[in-house]
Design a protein around this motif. Structure first.
Motif, PDB file in Angstrom:
ATOM      1  N   LYS A 136       0.829  -1.209   0.000  1.00 46.03           N
ATOM      2  CA  LYS A 136       0.000   0.000   0.000  1.00 46.03           C
ATOM      3  C   LYS A 136       0.865   1.261   0.000  1.00 46.03           C
ATOM      4  CE  LYS A 136      -3.623   2.369   2.620  1.00 46.03           C
ATOM      5  NZ  LYS A 136      -4.461   2.348   3.860  1.00 46.03           N
ATOM      6  N   LYS A 139       2.396   1.930  -3.440  1.00 44.18           N
ATOM      7  CA  LYS A 139       1.396   2.434  -4.380  1.00 44.18           C
ATOM      8  C   LYS A 139       1.026   3.880  -4.058  1.00 44.18           C
ATOM      9  CE  LYS A 139      -0.721  -1.986  -5.635  1.00 44.18           C
ATOM     10  NZ  LYS A 139      -1.948  -2.832  -5.556  1.00 44.18           N
ATOM     11  N   GLU A 140       0.890   4.180  -2.769  1.00 46.00           N
ATOM     12  CA  GLU A 140       0.496   5.527  -2.348  1.00 46.00           C
ATOM     13  C   GLU A 140       1.500   6.572  -2.819  1.00 46.00           C
ATOM     14  OE1 GLU A 140      -0.154   8.037   1.837  1.00 46.00           O
ATOM     15  OE2 GLU A 140      -0.008   5.840   1.873  1.00 46.00           O
TER      16      GLU A 140
END
Length: 205
Positions: A136, A139-140
């Protein structure tokens, strides 16, 4: 009786080895998300601490980087040795670490800026107990480079004693084109500090 004594001895040896490994990982845990400590100019390390807490080593005194290889958080295999001939920046980070979040946009920007200059960025994701937060995080921040998954800090422990080894999270190391450790910072970095670490090595021939 002899078999019982042998069993007890083996049990003691196992517990001793387990405690030693635990102590090594605990030492990294204590320094996590902190700036760590540096000391420059000693006879053992031969490095100099410059502005911004960046430690550098003269070319003739650099030590070889250890074997940094394994599975990335994307499930691929990575071996740092495959990047020999490039300048490699290694950043140790964790998704749980606030300073890591603060510096990641700068790392992403400089990684994109220097890719055409023969620079490869590699992350080491440390102490995330499972992959979901790390994936995550990448991706962020749209991280364009791979990160090795190192949940218990084994890769950090491979650095030789007296070298510019990572002692904190975040830590950033720069490895020269010959695969030797040239610079280190034990704190979150901005764009200027990253260029201060990389530019002299990009210029080396």
């Amino acid at each position: 009786m002899s078999a019982c004594r042998d069993s007890r001895r083996r049990s003691v040896r196992f517990r001793t080895a387990l405690l030693a490994a635990g102590a090594a990982v605990a030492a990294l845990t204590l320094s996590a998300c902190g700036g760590g400590e540096t000391a420059g100019g000693s006879a053992d390390t031969r490095f100099v601490t410059g502005p911004g807490g960046i430690d550098t080593v003269p070319r003739k005194n650099r030590q070889a980087a250890p074997d940094l290889s394994g599975e990335t958080i994307d499930g691929k295999q990575l071996n740092l040795a495959d990047y020999r001939g490039k300048v490699v920046l290694v950043n140790v980070w964790g998704s749980w670490c606030a300073p890591c979040r603060a510096e990641m946009p700068h790392l992403v920007k400089v990684a994109n800026e220097t890719e055409d200059q023969g620079v490869q960025f590699v992350g080491i994701n440390a102490r995330d107990p499972n992959l979901a937060p790390a994936v995550k995080f990448q991706k962020e921040y749209e991280v364009p480079y791979p990160s090795l998954y190192d949940p218990v800090g084994k890769l950090m422990l491979r650095f030789p004693k007296g070298s510019l080894n990572p002692k904190a999270i975040p830590s950033t190391l720069v490895i020269d084109r010959d695969g030797k450790i040239a610079a280190r910072a034990l704190t979150a970095l901005g764009e200027d500090e990253l260029h201060d670490m990389l530019d002299p090595l990009i210029a080396e021939k």
